[in-house]
Design an enzyme around this catalytic site. Structure first.
Site, PDB file in Angstrom:
ATOM      1  N   GLU A  27     -23.158  35.676   5.736  1.00  0.00           N
ATOM      2  CA  GLU A  27     -22.383  36.908   5.875  1.00  0.00           C
ATOM      3  C   GLU A  27     -23.296  38.122   5.774  1.00  0.00           C
ATOM      4  O   GLU A  27     -24.331  38.084   5.096  1.00  0.00           O
ATOM      5  CB  GLU A  27     -21.278  37.020   4.811  1.00  0.00           C
ATOM      6  CG  GLU A  27     -20.010  36.270   5.117  1.00  0.00           C
ATOM      7  CD  GLU A  27     -19.833  35.041   4.245  1.00  0.00           C
ATOM      8  OE1 GLU A  27     -18.916  34.251   4.528  1.00  0.00           O
ATOM      9  OE2 GLU A  27     -20.627  34.877   3.307  1.00  0.00           O
ATOM     10  N   THR A  28     -22.868  39.186   6.445  1.00  0.00           N
ATOM     11  CA  THR A  28     -23.482  40.507   6.339  1.00  0.00           C
ATOM     12  C   THR A  28     -22.362  41.490   6.033  1.00  0.00           C
ATOM     13  O   THR A  28     -21.279  41.413   6.626  1.00  0.00           O
ATOM     14  CB  THR A  28     -24.178  40.903   7.655  1.00  0.00           C
ATOM     15  OG1 THR A  28     -25.194  39.946   7.959  1.00  0.00           O
ATOM     16  CG2 THR A  28     -24.809  42.281   7.550  1.00  0.00           C
TER      17      THR A  28
END
Length: 293
Positions: free
Chosen positions: A47-48
């Site tokens: 995830e970002t």
């Protein structure tokens, strides 16, 4: 080209290199959803996140969370890591040892604990509920685990910010040695619109109580080194099934060893059954990113 601040963190670990990597972008207030998705696809991390001004006065900050494929409303390690980044960069000031995160799952409190000299953050997971699975989906789960010795609790389909299938295996050794059918888990995730399958086993180790493995095929990940949301659902399920049991108030988790990590996650369960998922975070990269919009 936009210039934004970019941090890469290691979440849910006491030692750098053992946890779950997370990218955090600060200063992308003018970016569109498409811009954010392109950047998250480029980082290719689990995830970002993007730290943004809150839209409500109750919140300390707002976070949008993207996997390489799509935006998601909530995840554990992005929540803990984003709170760490907000504190480290001076973006927020805690109030009474807490922050309030605004995300797709609503307003979630973050606890800050610095009593040990090393800051630990915990997010209150969204309330969990058991879903009644369709017969076909239940059959797919049984086929995945049919040759495994199972634990005391039956497999369950649980939702709380994310939707996961949960199965207890009979022992830690069974869990550690299992070679799952990843294609079958991907079919299950797609058919049931879920993240995939998370398995756990009770442990007699001295430094953790549960061993966990998570397979979020629903977002294109084979195995996750540390899964805050999934662990929150396991905790809620254990509390519901065994309200007077050993794990009813909390426990420690080991995850990721099978893929070269050593994540540690702390679970706390309050009297009102609120589940808190926490751990330590380390900043590994702190710099600037140049990105065309």
């Amino acid at each position: 080209m936009d210039t934004v601040r970019y941090l890469q963190l290691d979440v849910f670990t006491e030692h750098v290199g053992g946890g779950n990597p997370l990218g955090v972008v600060i200063g992308a207030d003018a970016w569109s959803e498409r811009d954010m998705q392109r950047f998250a696809r480029w980082t290719d991390l689990v995830e970002t996140t993007f730290l943004l001004p809150p839209t409500t006065p109750e919140a300390s900050y707002r976070v949008r969370i993207f996997s390489p494929q799509r935006e998601i409303p909530f995840a554990g390690h992005p929540s803990i890591g984003s709170a760490h980044a907000a504190l480290e960069t001076g973006l927020v000031t805690p109030l009474d040892g807490r922050l309030i995160q605004e995300c797709g799952a609503g307003l979630l409190p973050i606890r800050i604990d610095e009593t040990s000299g090393l800051r630990s953050l915990s997010v209150q997971a969204p309330r969990a509920r058991r879903l009644e699975p369709e017969a076909l989906h239940a059959k797919l789960v049984r086929a995945i685990v049919e040759h495994l010795p199972l634990g005391a609790l039956d497999p369950a389909f649980v939702e709380g910010g994310r939707r996961w299938w949960i199965a207890e295996l009979a022992s830690e050794s069974v869990l550690r040695q299992w070679k799952p059918d990843h294609d079958a888990i991907a079919r299950l995730a797609k058919a049931s619109d879920s993240l995939g399958l998370c398995v756990f086993a009770r442990s007699e180790a001295s430094d953790y109580d549960l061993a966990v493995r998570a397979f979020p095929a629903g977002v294109g990940i084979v195995e996750d080194p540390a899964s805050g949301a999934a662990n929150g659902l396991i905790a809620a399920w254990l509390r519901a099934c065994e309200p007077q049991g050993r794990y009813a108030r909390g426990y420690r988790v080991s995850q990721g060893r099978e893929i070269g990590h050593d994540a540690r996650i702390a679970i706390r369960i309050d009297d009102d059954e609120a589940v808190w998922v926490g751990g330590h975070t380390h900043t590994v990269v702190d710099g600037r990113a140049l990105w065309p919009r």
